[in-house]
Design a protein around this motif. Structure first.
Motif, short mmCIF file in Angstrom:
data_model
loop_
_atom_site.label_atom_id
_atom_site.label_comp_id
_atom_site.label_asym_id
_atom_site.label_seq_id
_atom_site.Cartn_x
_atom_site.Cartn_y
_atom_site.Cartn_z
N GLU A 38 -8.21 17.27 -2.83
CA GLU A 38 -9.11 17.04 -3.96
C GLU A 38 -10.52 17.55 -3.73
O GLU A 38 -11.20 17.96 -4.68
CB GLU A 38 -9.12 15.55 -4.33
N THR B 20 1.99 4.83 0.14
CA THR B 20 1.54 6.11 0.66
C THR B 20 2.75 7.03 0.74
O THR B 20 3.80 6.64 1.24
CB THR B 20 0.92 5.97 2.05
N SER B 21 2.60 8.24 0.22
CA SER B 21 3.69 9.20 0.25
C SER B 21 3.14 10.56 0.65
O SER B 21 1.93 10.76 0.80
CB SER B 21 4.36 9.30 -1.13
N VAL C 50 -2.70 15.05 -2.04
CA VAL C 50 -3.80 14.96 -3.01
C VAL C 50 -5.10 14.62 -2.30
O VAL C 50 -6.15 15.22 -2.56
CB VAL C 50 -3.47 13.94 -4.10
N GLU C 51 -5.03 13.67 -1.39
CA GLU C 51 -6.22 13.25 -0.65
C GLU C 51 -6.81 14.41 0.16
O GLU C 51 -8.03 14.57 0.25
CB GLU C 51 -5.87 12.09 0.28
N VAL D 48 2.97 13.09 -1.23
CA VAL D 48 2.17 13.60 -2.33
C VAL D 48 0.78 12.98 -2.33
O VAL D 48 -0.23 13.68 -2.52
CB VAL D 48 2.87 13.35 -3.69
N THR D 49 0.68 11.67 -2.11
CA THR D 49 -0.64 11.03 -2.10
C THR D 49 -1.50 11.57 -0.95
O THR D 49 -2.70 11.75 -1.10
CB THR D 49 -0.52 9.50 -2.00
N LYS D 50 -0.87 11.82 0.19
CA LYS D 50 -1.61 12.41 1.31
C LYS D 50 -2.07 13.82 0.95
O LYS D 50 -3.19 14.22 1.27
CB LYS D 50 -0.72 12.45 2.56
N ASN E 138 0.86 -1.18 0.00
CA ASN E 138 0.00 0.00 0.00
C ASN E 138 0.89 1.23 0.00
O ASN E 138 1.42 1.62 1.03
CB ASN E 138 -0.90 -0.02 1.23
#
Length: 362
Positions: A62, A51-52, A58-59, A54-56, A49
């Motif tokens: 958005e 998770t970085s 974006v979440e 950047v992904t946090k 899974n």
């Protein structure tokens, strides 16, 4: 004795046969299986899974980004993006570009949760290409935290969010670096082929495509640092996107929110570069053929600060509040940096004589 020797030889022979059989069996056990089922069973699939930061980011961001669809007479004429600027109870304010909404009569805002709501235009400003929308929702909306674009550094990682090419790509994310700060971009406001205005922009190599206009440029703290506005489209270049810095966006948006428009000071003159005058026009107006400094005054509005100061058509504006003026865009920048009611000093040439007057902008 002979029987004993024969017995030893037979024993050794038997031992060698036994060793040979065991070695053969061992090799059979270590040979890779070629059976398809066995081979498949030997392949292990990793389950990670990812998770970085950047992904946090974006979440977290958005739900603060929207798609704006502009319609006219029931037909869609364009789409763009927007950033939620403020939420008061169930009233949502959205920043976008002026060119996204200026030709539409109905603006439909689609949120990340899929809900679409018609909005009203609070105000638009063509000069800075900014607009503010307002609408009411029946769900909890969240706004961006405003960053400080003066702290943005070259090489800083940022992400751009929006709906490139339309609502079907809503919520698309691109990332890149800040390629430059305090860049100046020319804008042709009246589409006559002549630049009317310079805007200060942040340059980024994050992909910005049609439909991204009006969307947010976000730093790694999740703060809104710019409004994506334009890109250079040419076969010879790649990754040239530009965003309006949030520090310059907010004063405009605040005026739009208060007044529905941006109130700029008026001096009451229209000017043109001296090089546009022919030798005959210079001679007729008494302007030396060698003079290359200043701006030719082509019009003076009645009852304006300039007309009350005695400035006339044909005069040459040399300086505005202590700054020399040789460029129309430069003059506008100086003028619009002032406020209504400010007093400024004008230096101009009238009939070959230099004069100085103080005027109050209105």
């Amino acid at each position: 004795m002979k029987r004993f020797v024969a017995f030893i030889l037979v024993a050794l022979l038997g031992w060698n046969v036994l060793l040979t059989i065991q070695v053969f069996q061992l090799k059979q056990e270590t040979v890779p299986q070629t059976d398809a089922t066995t081979a498949t069973n030997n392949i292990k699939q990793a389950s990670v899974n990812v998770t970085s930061d950047v992904t946090k980011l974006v979440e977290q961001s958005e739900n603060k980004v929207v798609t704006i669809t502009a319609s006219s007479r029931g037909q869609t004429i364009g789409t763009g993006s927007g950033a939620i600027y403020k939420v008061e109870d169930k009233t949502v304010y959205i920043i976008t570009n002026n060119h996204v909404v200026e030709n539409g009569d109905v603006m439909t805002v689609t949120f990340a949760n899929g809900k679409s709501v018609e909005s009203e235009i609070v105000g638009m400003d063509k000069l800075t290409d900014l607009a503010l929308l307002k609408l009411k929702v029946d769900f909890q909306a969240e706004s961006f935290i405003m960053g400080d674009s003066s702290l943005v550094k070259k090489g800083e990682y940022v992400i751009a969010m929006g709906s490139p090419l339309g609502i079907e790509y809503q919520g698309s994310v691109s990332g890149g670096l800040i390629s430059g700060v305090d860049r100046r971009m020319e804008m042709d406001i009246d589409n006559n082929g002549v630049a009317d205005w310079d805007v200060n922009v942040l340059q980024t190599d994050a992909a910005i495509n049609p439909g991204n206009s009006g969307g947010p440029l976000i730093n790694m703290a999740g703060e809104l640092i710019g409004i994506n506005s334009m890109k250079i489209s040419d076969e010879s270049v790649e990754g040239f996107g530009f965003a309006l810095p949030i520090n310059e966006v907010l004063p405009i948006i605040s005026q739009l929110e208060r007044n529905g428009k941006v109130v700029r000071p008026i001096l009451g003159i229209s000017v043109a570069p001296l090089e546009q005058l022919s030798p005959f026009e210079r001679a007729y107006l008494g302007i030396s053929i060698q003079q290359d400094e200043g701006l030719f005054i082509v019009n003076v509005s009645r009852n304006s600060p300039a007309s009350r100061a005695g400035i006339q058509v044909g005069d040459v504006l040399l300086a505005f509040d202590g700054k020399k003026v040789n460029d129309v865009k430069q003059f506008r920048q100086y003028l619009y940096s002032k406020k209504v009611g400010d007093k400024v000093t004008l230096v101009y040439e009238h009939n070959g004589k230099e004069k100085t007057k103080e005027v109050t902008l209105k």
